[in-house]
Write a protein that holds these residues in place. Structure first.
Motif, PDB file in Angstrom:
ATOM      1  N   GLU A  52       0.793  -1.225   0.000  1.00  9.76           N
ATOM      2  CA  GLU A  52       0.000   0.000   0.000  1.00  9.76           C
ATOM      3  C   GLU A  52       0.827   1.276   0.000  1.00  9.76           C
ATOM      4  O   GLU A  52       0.269   2.381  -0.041  1.00  9.76           O
ATOM      5  CB  GLU A  52      -0.920   0.036   1.234  1.00  9.76           C
ATOM      6  N   ALA A  53       2.152   1.144   0.100  1.00 11.32           N
ATOM      7  CA  ALA A  53       3.005   2.306   0.323  1.00 11.32           C
ATOM      8  C   ALA A  53       2.781   3.411  -0.708  1.00 11.32           C
ATOM      9  O   ALA A  53       2.598   4.585  -0.361  1.00 11.32           O
ATOM     10  CB  ALA A  53       4.480   1.886   0.322  1.00 11.32           C
ATOM     11  N   GLU A  54       2.740   3.026  -1.974  1.00  7.91           N
ATOM     12  CA  GLU A  54       2.633   4.034  -3.028  1.00  7.91           C
ATOM     13  C   GLU A  54       1.349   4.854  -2.878  1.00  7.91           C
ATOM     14  O   GLU A  54       1.372   6.094  -2.944  1.00  7.91           O
ATOM     15  CB  GLU A  54       2.662   3.348  -4.396  1.00  7.91           C
ATOM     16  N   ALA A  55       0.252   4.138  -2.641  1.00 12.13           N
ATOM     17  CA  ALA A  55      -1.045   4.818  -2.479  1.00 12.13           C
ATOM     18  C   ALA A  55      -1.015   5.812  -1.325  1.00 12.13           C
ATOM     19  O   ALA A  55      -1.565   6.913  -1.406  1.00 12.13           O
ATOM     20  CB  ALA A  55      -2.140   3.767  -2.256  1.00 12.13           C
ATOM     21  N   ILE A  56      -0.358   5.415  -0.242  1.00 15.84           N
ATOM     22  CA  ILE A  56      -0.281   6.297   0.923  1.00 15.84           C
ATOM     23  C   ILE A  56       0.517   7.547   0.601  1.00 15.84           C
ATOM     24  O   ILE A  56       0.070   8.674   0.835  1.00 15.84           O
ATOM     25  CB  ILE A  56       0.379   5.567   2.118  1.00 15.84           C
ATOM     26  N   TYR A  57       1.737   7.310   0.070  1.00 13.25           N
ATOM     27  CA  TYR A  57       2.614   8.464  -0.130  1.00 13.25           C
ATOM     28  C   TYR A  57       2.089   9.414  -1.208  1.00 13.25           C
ATOM     29  O   TYR A  57       2.335  10.616  -1.178  1.00 13.25           O
ATOM     30  CB  TYR A  57       4.043   8.015  -0.433  1.00 13.25           C
ATOM     31  N   SER A  58       1.348   8.841  -2.171  1.00 10.88           N
ATOM     32  CA  SER A  58       0.789   9.705  -3.214  1.00 10.88           C
ATOM     33  C   SER A  58      -0.447  10.449  -2.693  1.00 10.88           C
ATOM     34  O   SER A  58      -1.011  11.293  -3.369  1.00 10.88           O
ATOM     35  CB  SER A  58       0.396   8.845  -4.417  1.00 10.88           C
ATOM     36  N   GLY A  59      -0.871  10.083  -1.465  1.00  6.66           N
ATOM     37  CA  GLY A  59      -1.998  10.791  -0.862  1.00  6.66           C
ATOM     38  C   GLY A  59      -3.338  10.172  -1.195  1.00  6.66           C
ATOM     39  O   GLY A  59      -4.384  10.592  -0.709  1.00  6.66           O
ATOM     40  N   LYS A  60      -3.339   9.105  -2.022  1.00  7.69           N
ATOM     41  CA  LYS A  60      -4.622   8.487  -2.392  1.00  7.69           C
ATOM     42  C   LYS A  60      -5.292   7.836  -1.200  1.00  7.69           C
ATOM     43  O   LYS A  60      -6.506   7.814  -1.075  1.00  7.69           O
ATOM     44  CB  LYS A  60      -4.393   7.420  -3.466  1.00  7.69           C
ATOM     45  N   GLU A  61      -4.464   7.232  -0.333  1.00 11.26           N
ATOM     46  CA  GLU A  61      -5.031   6.581   0.850  1.00 11.26           C
ATOM     47  C   GLU A  61      -4.345   7.086   2.116  1.00 11.26           C
ATOM     48  O   GLU A  61      -3.319   7.775   2.052  1.00 11.26           O
ATOM     49  CB  GLU A  61      -4.857   5.066   0.756  1.00 11.26           C
ATOM     50  N   LYS A  62      -4.916   6.729   3.259  1.00  8.98           N
ATOM     51  CA  LYS A  62      -4.315   7.086   4.542  1.00  8.98           C
ATOM     52  C   LYS A  62      -3.921   5.810   5.284  1.00  8.98           C
ATOM     53  O   LYS A  62      -4.456   4.726   5.009  1.00  8.98           O
ATOM     54  CB  LYS A  62      -5.326   7.895   5.403  1.00  8.98           C
ATOM     55  N   ILE A  63      -3.022   5.934   6.212  1.00 11.68           N
ATOM     56  CA  ILE A  63      -2.612   4.781   7.022  1.00 11.68           C
ATOM     57  C   ILE A  63      -3.754   4.387   7.951  1.00 11.68           C
ATOM     58  O   ILE A  63      -4.372   5.244   8.589  1.00 11.68           O
ATOM     59  CB  ILE A  63      -1.362   5.146   7.859  1.00 11.68           C
ATOM     60  N   ALA A  64      -4.025   3.057   7.996  1.00 16.28           N
ATOM     61  CA  ALA A  64      -5.035   2.563   8.933  1.00 16.28           C
ATOM     62  C   ALA A  64      -4.477   2.675  10.343  1.00 16.28           C
ATOM     63  O   ALA A  64      -3.416   2.124  10.644  1.00 16.28           O
ATOM     64  CB  ALA A  64      -5.377   1.101   8.614  1.00 16.28           C
ATOM     65  N   ILE A  65      -5.201   3.372  11.201  1.00 15.96           N
ATOM     66  CA  ILE A  65      -4.673   3.664  12.538  1.00 15.96           C
ATOM     67  C   ILE A  65      -4.418   2.392  13.340  1.00 15.96           C
ATOM     68  O   ILE A  65      -3.461   2.295  14.118  1.00 15.96           O
ATOM     69  CB  ILE A  65      -5.621   4.631  13.306  1.00 15.96           C
ATOM     70  N   SER A  66      -5.230   1.357  13.147  1.00 12.33           N
ATOM     71  CA  SER A  66      -5.035   0.125  13.923  1.00 12.33           C
ATOM     72  C   SER A  66      -3.731  -0.568  13.506  1.00 12.33           C
ATOM     73  O   SER A  66      -2.984  -1.073  14.345  1.00 12.33           O
ATOM     74  CB  SER A  66      -6.219  -0.825  13.713  1.00 12.33           C
ATOM     75  N   HIS A  67      -3.452  -0.596  12.217  1.00 11.37           N
ATOM     76  CA  HIS A  67      -2.202  -1.201  11.758  1.00 11.37           C
ATOM     77  C   HIS A  67      -1.014  -0.382  12.274  1.00 11.37           C
ATOM     78  O   HIS A  67       0.030  -0.938  12.649  1.00 11.37           O
ATOM     79  CB  HIS A  67      -2.173  -1.269  10.225  1.00 11.37           C
ATOM     80  N   PHE A  68      -1.204   0.938  12.313  1.00 12.33           N
ATOM     81  CA  PHE A  68      -0.168   1.808  12.861  1.00 12.33           C
ATOM     82  C   PHE A  68       0.160   1.417  14.303  1.00 12.33           C
ATOM     83  O   PHE A  68       1.320   1.305  14.690  1.00 12.33           O
ATOM     84  CB  PHE A  68      -0.635   3.266  12.787  1.00 12.33           C
ATOM     85  N   PHE A  69      -0.894   1.141  15.092  1.00 12.48           N
ATOM     86  CA  PHE A  69      -0.640   0.761  16.486  1.00 12.48           C
ATOM     87  C   PHE A  69       0.057  -0.594  16.580  1.00 12.48           C
ATOM     88  O   PHE A  69       0.904  -0.809  17.440  1.00 12.48           O
ATOM     89  CB  PHE A  69      -1.954   0.766  17.287  1.00 12.48           C
ATOM     90  N   ASP A  70      -0.307  -1.533  15.680  1.00 14.60           N
ATOM     91  CA  ASP A  70       0.388  -2.825  15.649  1.00 14.60           C
ATOM     92  C   ASP A  70       1.888  -2.629  15.431  1.00 14.60           C
ATOM     93  O   ASP A  70       2.731  -3.220  16.121  1.00 14.60           O
ATOM     94  CB  ASP A  70      -0.163  -3.704  14.513  1.00 14.60           C
ATOM     95  N   CYS A  71       2.210  -1.817  14.448  1.00 16.08           N
ATOM     96  CA  CYS A  71       3.627  -1.595  14.123  1.00 16.08           C
ATOM     97  C   CYS A  71       4.338  -0.925  15.293  1.00 16.08           C
ATOM     98  O   CYS A  71       5.477  -1.280  15.634  1.00 16.08           O
ATOM     99  CB  CYS A  71       3.752  -0.713  12.879  1.00 16.08           C
ATOM    100  N   LEU A  72       3.655   0.025  15.903  1.00 17.80           N
ATOM    101  CA  LEU A  72       4.241   0.711  17.046  1.00 17.80           C
ATOM    102  C   LEU A  72       4.626  -0.288  18.134  1.00 17.80           C
ATOM    103  O   LEU A  72       5.698  -0.204  18.724  1.00 17.80           O
ATOM    104  CB  LEU A  72       3.223   1.726  17.601  1.00 17.80           C
ATOM    105  N   GLN A  73       3.740  -1.270  18.343  1.00 21.91           N
ATOM    106  CA  GLN A  73       3.992  -2.246  19.377  1.00 21.91           C
ATOM    107  C   GLN A  73       5.216  -3.119  19.066  1.00 21.91           C
ATOM    108  O   GLN A  73       5.996  -3.443  19.959  1.00 21.91           O
ATOM    109  CB  GLN A  73       2.761  -3.132  19.555  1.00 21.91           C
ATOM    110  N   ASP A  74       5.367  -3.488  17.797  1.00 25.95           N
ATOM    111  CA  ASP A  74       6.558  -4.241  17.387  1.00 25.95           C
ATOM    112  C   ASP A  74       7.824  -3.486  17.774  1.00 25.95           C
ATOM    113  O   ASP A  74       8.822  -4.078  18.195  1.00 25.95           O
ATOM    114  CB  ASP A  74       6.568  -4.440  15.856  1.00 25.95           C
TER     115      ASP A  74
END
Ligand SMILES: Nc1ncnc2c1ncn2[C@@H]1O[C@H](COP(=O)(O)OP(=O)(O)OP(=O)(O)O)[C@@H](O)[C@H]1O
Ligand SMILES: Nc1ncnc2c1ncn2[C@@H]1O[C@H](COP(=O)(O)OP(=O)(O)OP(=O)(O)O)[C@@H](O)[C@H]1O
Ligand SMILES: Nc1ncnc2c1ncn2[C@@H]1O[C@H](COP(=O)(O)OP(=O)(O)OP(=O)(O)O)[C@@H](O)[C@H]1O
Ligand SMILES: Nc1ncnc2c1ncn2[C@@H]1O[C@H](COP(=O)(O)OP(=O)(O)OP(=O)(O)O)[C@@H](O)[C@H]1O
Ligand SMILES: Nc1ncnc2c1ncn2[C@@H]1O[C@H](COP(=O)(O)OP(=O)(O)OP(=O)(O)O)[C@@H](O)[C@H]1O
Ligand SMILES: Nc1ncnc2c1ncn2[C@@H]1O[C@H](COP(=O)(O)OP(=O)(O)OP(=O)(O)O)[C@@H](O)[C@H]1O
Ligand SMILES: [Mg+2]
Ligand SMILES: [Mg+2]
Ligand SMILES: [Mg+2]
Ligand SMILES: [Mg+2]
Ligand SMILES: [Mg+2]
Ligand SMILES: [Mg+2]
Lengths: 267, 267, 267, 267, 267, 267
Positions: C241-263
């Protein structure tokens, strides 16, 4: 140079059966069920190595107090295995070498063994190999690291190997992680009264009246010291009686035996 | 000279897929969700490396008790990445080298990797690479410093790299600052009863009646020891039964299995 | 030989503007008033060096937790100074060198700088330059002594110099007397929630609903880790999904963000 | 080679008056009675050396906090003595040399001095000469032993010598026995408010209204830091004011002065 | 090379009477019964060495605080013995030598002495010979071992030898076993008031009114410091009075004497 | 070179009977039953070595306070054994050698002995051989390891050997495992009053009235110190009486004897 100084009496590196035999200078007698059990388990490992597909390397540590019979046991397993390659690595054959030369010699034995379908390597007195003294403590980290890697490194495909280590300093080996690197560990014990009695019966140097008292006194003694003690006692109080004792003509005087025992354990 | 002593069996430095395969000598079986989770997360990092612009270097540490499957996991990730350059750096291939030669070899692997668009380097058993022993503690500061710099140094513009470290001594790595130098850390655990049961079902060496008791006894065992134990037990009490067991003709006697288990965990 | 092993990729010693640019791989964003304040004060020192008569040498230490932005800040000051001689001394370019070679390289940079009317030298990650590890602790006293003298030695008459040091181990530098040898010290902090929010707004990868929650979770995180984390999260749960995010088409899912933070902060 | 790397800028070993002048880069101002007293006592020792029959060697240690003016004082005594041989031995001129080369250089200076009727040798920053760091502590015992012998060894018959040592680590010198080896020791202090005021009056950079507040704030500051601080403050809040201040056209803004003070003593 | 750097001023190794004389630069005055007693006992040992059959080697240690007169005493015994071979071994003549070169030099002196019917060797400042510092403590074990053997090794048949050691660090020598290796040990004390008075009377630099006050103040001072102090005081408050004092024209002003005393014992 | 420096006086390595004789410079007198007992037991070991089949190597340690007679005892056993090969290894003959050269020399003596049917090796003052000092403690691990191996290594088939060690530092030898490596240990004591009296009677230097008081005062003194003390006392208070005493014309004055005693034990 230094190396030449003792080259004359050191044959090619490694242990022929002769060298293995020299490791059990008093031969092998029955000395109780605990020694027997270890021998049988170790011979099962020998067989496992022969047939294993998934574990090309099996490692086994014999630990126990000084003189309890570890080296003799390891040598006996090596002899009885009938493997084409059986070598003993001991500090005796590396006196005066630098740490890195010792590493090279040890690595060389493993490399040689890798060429054999089935092989046994005995790492005798590991604490001596790594130049351990309790004060400090000090030891050779270079040799330790080499051993740590070698006892976990798999032989090439199709070759199987058994490594037997011996040590009187198991808690030290534990603290440097070497004990954990072995698959299994067996404790080689001193003799209990009943084990000592069995040995004395086989040696036949006491009168029947004395044998129980003698065995009692030998409780908790390692078998190697037992042999030294018996020989001292066999000299007699004034010397010269050894031949008569060993030929069976006379028996050891129990009081002199106790005197000698005291010399040995004075501390 | 010393280096030549073992050159013959070491191929060109670095790991071909063959070398990676040899790292998981018993293959890969399913062994529970926790191992599975780590694998998936690591594969996400592999993908991140592929597409990353801002993070040309990602680093990941697999830590866990001895034998828990770290090296096999790292090798598997390397194989499954399909990256053009995948190398494993392990102490095995550097036995007997001086500290500075080890540094040079390690640096060389990184330099080689920098030439590749995408690369994975496995630093296997980092505590062994830096010659760590708990007593002292002692370790090679030269190698530690080299690793500390290498795992933070960015590859040249346009090249992306994943570094996977493995270790059984995470608290030591912590104290020298190496753990902190990795972006993420995953804990590779021992098996729980249910994980062990899953493995035993795949191995199919116990009768259905015994499998639960066996799995129960294996609670908290690392997978590597599980394999060694099963093979010992498969020999049978008097040897010679291995073939029958593995071919499925017979099952392992649960009582002998418990005997073997005791040998392994006696301490 | 060893040195040649990595010569290819290291250009002439010293840092061109290119090298300085490479030190701030993610560029510079606004990240709060505390970072800003340090930048302004440091630029005042730059000016003082330009006009000073009585203090031909000014020295300044940037200390703060790992990843807080010290190296980027020092590089930025160097770039913005427009001085004819700006060099960064870092452990990266001295991997594998002996202690005395490292000293010689460091001395060489100072000698070169002494020829310039105005110069800036960045001593990056001083603890790494002096090969520090916390255990022991161990470090190179030779390099420490060299630094202690160099950061107090006046340039020749008519030449003025600014030395900027960076470190994550200020208490260690204190204990060897290096911190005291600097004229001033600035603390480079981690981000507070409001700083993090400012950064996230600039990156524009969260939806407006999530940005406050994300910033809250990032309280006390160093900016370098923030970048790594955002990139991990931008991959998405299943990758790609990286390209979509950085191009602004999509946003980061906050729950996945928290998962990564925990790692990242599991320990 | 290494030595050549910095040979260019180091002139013949030893200190010409030029070198001694460079040791007091901000010149000498009056800074209170305690500094004055030490100067007078030291000049008495200079005279004693001139006329002594029974004490061909007199040794004197100047100790005090970092920046309190020790080196400047020692250099001034050397300049004012008018002795034919005055040399300063400092770590600056021995950067990167091995311990034994440093010893040889130090011995050489003493041997040279022995040829002169009257000589002064300044051992500057003794802790740096012997490569001291507080951690451990570590230091060069070879250099320490050399100094211990040299500061007690009598010059040849008919030659008289004064040795002046300086140090910021008197308790360390005490613990290695070097302090005791000196005949007398003087403590060079930081400035008290009244001393600071005297200095500020001479510098003339504050308005009469501010000078007392400034001096108060400078209580217990070493003179070297005072100079650095004044120069920082003279830049002004936005830079560029230095010339106006030093030419007397403007005065330092007291509030900006306090800001700069805080930067310096933040810890 | 290094050795040559100071060869010029060092004559052939060993001490001619000249060298022994230089060891008591202020000559010998009467300084109390305790010093006298030691001298007499030591001269008895000299005689014992002359006639001994059963003890070819006698060893004697003079220990006491710094400056108490040990070296002068040892030199005086050597001079008064009239033995054909008298040598002093001191650190002064071995500055900058490696540990093993120092050993070789020391051994050489003993070997030379063994050729003489009767010989005296003075091991001056043993702690300095073995490069002792209190921190650590550190010292040269190689030199220590050499001394330990040399002071117990018998000279060849028919040769007799006296070894006199001096030290200010008797408790250290005790802890390395060197004190025990000497046959007898004598303690060389500081001066008591009455001893000091005796010395002052011989120097004749105080008026009769002041001499008691001065002696009182000198209680517990080593004789070497007494000489240094008197010379400082003899300069007068403003310098230039030394000649008048020593020629007997004037006396030392008691108040200035107390000032100087305070400089010396400030700590 | 260094080795040559003392080659002249060292004959071929090893001890001829002459060398053994020189070890007991005052001859052997009766000094009590405890010394006697040790001698007899040791001679039994000599005989055991002669006839042993099962124990080709017997090892025996003599430990006791400094001067208690250990070396003399070991030399006497060697002389009385009439073995073809008897050598003493002492630090005296290895002064200044490197650790590895010492090892080589020691190994050489063992290798030579292995060529002899029957041999005795005396390891004199083992703590000195391994360069022990109590501080640290420090010692040569290389030499320790060499000894540890040599005193357990069996001679070649058909050769028998007795190794006698001596030491004043048995607790240190214990802590490095050397004491345990010996088969038996005997404690050589200081003299009790009655032992001292026996010795004094043989020396015949006191009048009958004084002998008991003298013996009483000598309680707990090692025999070596007794000899030194008697010789000091025999000089008389003013020297010159030795001949008269030893020829029997005069007796030692008991009061002077007590004075000398005090010099010796002052600490
Ligand atoms: N059943 C037995 N097992 C082991 N040793 C035996 C047995 N029977 C007799 N012996 C004898 O006992 C002695 C055992 O000594 P060994 O050197 O093997 O002990 P060790 O434990 O290796 O000693 P160390 O701790 O000194 O290395 C040998 O002389 C051997 O011949
Ligand atoms: N799912 C799995 N994950 C990991 N290893 C597995 C798995 N399935 C089977 N195995 C086997 O288990 C063993 C794991 O051993 P491995 O050497 O990887 O452990 P390790 O943690 O690296 O051990 P060490 O701590 O000794 O380095 C290998 O033989 C591998 O083939
Ligand atoms: N305002 C800023 N200040 C500092 N760094 C910034 C800023 N804005 C963005 N960055 C980015 O943040 C990262 C900071 O990393 P940097 O290497 O400078 O940290 P560091 O404190 O030196 O880390 P380490 O402790 O690992 O040496 C860089 O990638 C940089 O591009
Ligand atoms: N009366 C004075 N005494 C000493 N220094 C003075 C005096 N007046 C002005 N100064 C200036 O103060 C500064 C003192 O610095 P100096 O290097 O002598 O201190 P230091 O104690 O040797 O410092 P460090 O501990 O860093 O070696 C010099 O720049 C000198 O020119
Ligand atoms: N009776 C005396 N005994 C000893 N020294 C005397 C005597 N009379 C005068 N002196 C002078 O006192 C000084 C004693 O200094 P000496 O160097 O012998 O002391 P030391 O104890 O060896 O000092 P250090 O501990 O520094 O080695 C010499 O200058 C000597 O000339
Ligand atoms: N019966 C005796 N046993 C031992 N020594 C004796 C005896 N009779 C006389 N002596 C003399 O006593 C002295 C003993 O000294 P020896 O060097 O043997 O003691 P040591 O214990 O080895 O001393 P050190 O601890 O210094 O090595 C010798 O001079 C010896 O001649
Ligand atoms: Mg053994
Ligand atoms: Mg692994
Ligand atoms: Mg940085
Ligand atoms: Mg200074
Ligand atoms: Mg002296
Ligand atoms: Mg002895």
């Amino acid at each position: 140079d230094f190396l030449n100084a003792f080259q004359e009496i050191i044959p090619a590196f490694g242990a022929s059966t002769d060298d293995l035999e020299r490791c059990r200078v008093n031969g092998m007698v029955e000395c109780g069920s605990r020694h027997e059990h270890i021998y049988q388990r170790a011979m099962l490992l020998v067989e496992q190595v022969k047939v294993s597909k998934g574990s090309p390397l099996i490692t086994c540590l014999l630990e126990g107090p000084s003189g309890s019979g570890k080296t003799s046991l390891a040598a006996t397993i090596g002899i009885d295995s009938d493997f084409p390659y059986v070598k003993i690595i001991s500090a005796e054959s590396m006196i005066g070498l630098s740490e890195s030369s010792k590493c090279a010699k040890i690595v060389k034995v493993f490399e040689d063994a890798y060429k054999s379908q089935l092989s046994i390597i005995v790492l005798d007195d590991i604490e001596r190999l790594i130049e351990y003294v309790a004060i400090g403590p000090r030891f050779s980290n270079i040799i330790s690291q080499t051993l740590l890697v070698l006892i976990k490194r798999l032989p090439p495909k199709g070759k199987n190997m058994l490594v037997i280590g011996t040590t009187s300093e198991v808690s030290f080996l534990d603290s440097v992680g070497i004990r954990d690197a072995f698959s299994v560990t067996y404790h080689v014990p001193t003799l209990k009264t009943e084990d000592a009695k069995k040995v004395l019966q086989q040696l036949n140097v006491f009168s029947d009246d004395d044998i129980d008292a003698a065995a009692e006194a030998l409780n908790d003694m390692p078998i190697k010291k037992l042999y030294m003690l018996i020989e001292m006692a066999a000299q007699g109080e004034h010397g010269g009686e050894a031949e008569a004792i060993y030929s069976g003509k006379e028996k050891i005087a129990i009081s002199h035996f106790f005197d000698c025992l005291q010399d040995m354990i004075r501390y």
